[in-house]
Design an enzyme around this catalytic site. Sequence first.
Site, PDB file in Angstrom:
ATOM      1  N   HIS A  17       0.837  -1.212   0.000  1.00  0.00           N
ATOM      2  CA  HIS A  17       0.000   0.000   0.000  1.00  0.00           C
ATOM      3  C   HIS A  17       0.872   1.262   0.000  1.00  0.00           C
ATOM      4  O   HIS A  17       0.608   2.221  -0.731  1.00  0.00           O
ATOM      5  CB  HIS A  17      -0.867   0.059   1.276  1.00  0.00           C
ATOM      6  CG  HIS A  17      -1.915  -1.000   1.395  1.00  0.00           C
ATOM      7  ND1 HIS A  17      -2.078  -1.760   2.538  1.00  0.00           N
ATOM      8  CD2 HIS A  17      -2.873  -1.415   0.537  1.00  0.00           C
ATOM      9  CE1 HIS A  17      -3.095  -2.589   2.373  1.00  0.00           C
ATOM     10  NE2 HIS A  17      -3.586  -2.412   1.165  1.00  0.00           N
ATOM     11  N   LYS A  41     -18.840  -5.031   7.884  1.00  0.00           N
ATOM     12  CA  LYS A  41     -17.712  -5.941   7.635  1.00  0.00           C
ATOM     13  C   LYS A  41     -16.846  -6.035   8.879  1.00  0.00           C
ATOM     14  O   LYS A  41     -16.497  -5.007   9.472  1.00  0.00           O
ATOM     15  CB  LYS A  41     -16.861  -5.420   6.471  1.00  0.00           C
ATOM     16  CG  LYS A  41     -17.426  -5.764   5.120  1.00  0.00           C
ATOM     17  CD  LYS A  41     -16.345  -5.675   4.066  1.00  0.00           C
ATOM     18  CE  LYS A  41     -16.873  -6.110   2.710  1.00  0.00           C
ATOM     19  NZ  LYS A  41     -15.896  -5.901   1.647  1.00  0.00           N
ATOM     20  N   ARG A  92      -1.868  -5.873  -8.562  1.00  0.00           N
ATOM     21  CA  ARG A  92      -0.834  -6.893  -8.341  1.00  0.00           C
ATOM     22  C   ARG A  92      -0.823  -7.926  -9.448  1.00  0.00           C
ATOM     23  O   ARG A  92       0.189  -8.579  -9.688  1.00  0.00           O
ATOM     24  CB  ARG A  92      -1.072  -7.614  -7.003  1.00  0.00           C
ATOM     25  CG  ARG A  92      -0.797  -6.753  -5.790  1.00  0.00           C
ATOM     26  CD  ARG A  92      -1.369  -7.383  -4.556  1.00  0.00           C
ATOM     27  NE  ARG A  92      -2.811  -7.463  -4.663  1.00  0.00           N
ATOM     28  CZ  ARG A  92      -3.638  -7.643  -3.657  1.00  0.00           C
ATOM     29  NH1 ARG A  92      -3.161  -7.792  -2.445  1.00  0.00           N
ATOM     30  NH2 ARG A  92      -4.930  -7.687  -3.834  1.00  0.00           N
ATOM     31  N   SER A 129      -3.176  -7.618   2.670  1.00  0.00           N
ATOM     32  CA  SER A 129      -3.498  -7.569   4.109  1.00  0.00           C
ATOM     33  C   SER A 129      -4.029  -8.924   4.567  1.00  0.00           C
ATOM     34  O   SER A 129      -3.693  -9.390   5.663  1.00  0.00           O
ATOM     35  CB  SER A 129      -4.551  -6.493   4.377  1.00  0.00           C
ATOM     36  OG  SER A 129      -4.076  -5.231   4.009  1.00  0.00           O
TER      37      SER A 129
END
Length: 162
Positions: A17, A41, A92, A129
């Site tokens: 990040h 969430k 990515r 993460s």
Amino acid sequence: MSRAVCPGSFDPVTHGHLDIIARAARLFDEVIVAIGVNPSKSRLFAPDERVAMLERSVAGLDVANVRVAGFTGLVTDFCREQDAQAIVKGLRSSSDFDYELPMAHMNVALTSVETVFLPTATGQSFVSSSLVKEVAAFGGDVSAFVPPFVLDALTARLAERT
Ligand code: PNS
């Protein structure tokens, strides 16, 4: 003035990040790191903890035009409130692209906010993460992927949960 939003959950922030944030800061006059707050969430870190981690991480970058904020609701509404013209996302892999492209189309359809994709630094292309949390939860060494104080917070939080 060009202004971009880097949105994400950042649960927790990784070096991947931070690479994207620093590179975005060299492309735009101002970058706002926008931490998505979705009460439905479940996250390892609370919104205020994630904001604090980002603020400390960003302070360690060699750029001075980045600020951090939490947001709820649509990222495009946040961009409008902040007068930001662009959203910056890191890619990515091709699966990231497949996931991000419909969102980029939706966001430009909702507003005129464009999405700018930056390829993740090659050394960070496998870092997420979620994987960092999973590896750390099983006792793996994730010190290469997060700032030291994030590692400490992650270790402490995971210890509380066992
Ligand atoms: O790090 P993440 O979990 O991939 O971040 C996701 C985030 C917060 C960037 C994304 O869920 C988001 O933009 N949420 C805001 C709600 C929204 O605008 N949804 C419509 C997207 S087209």
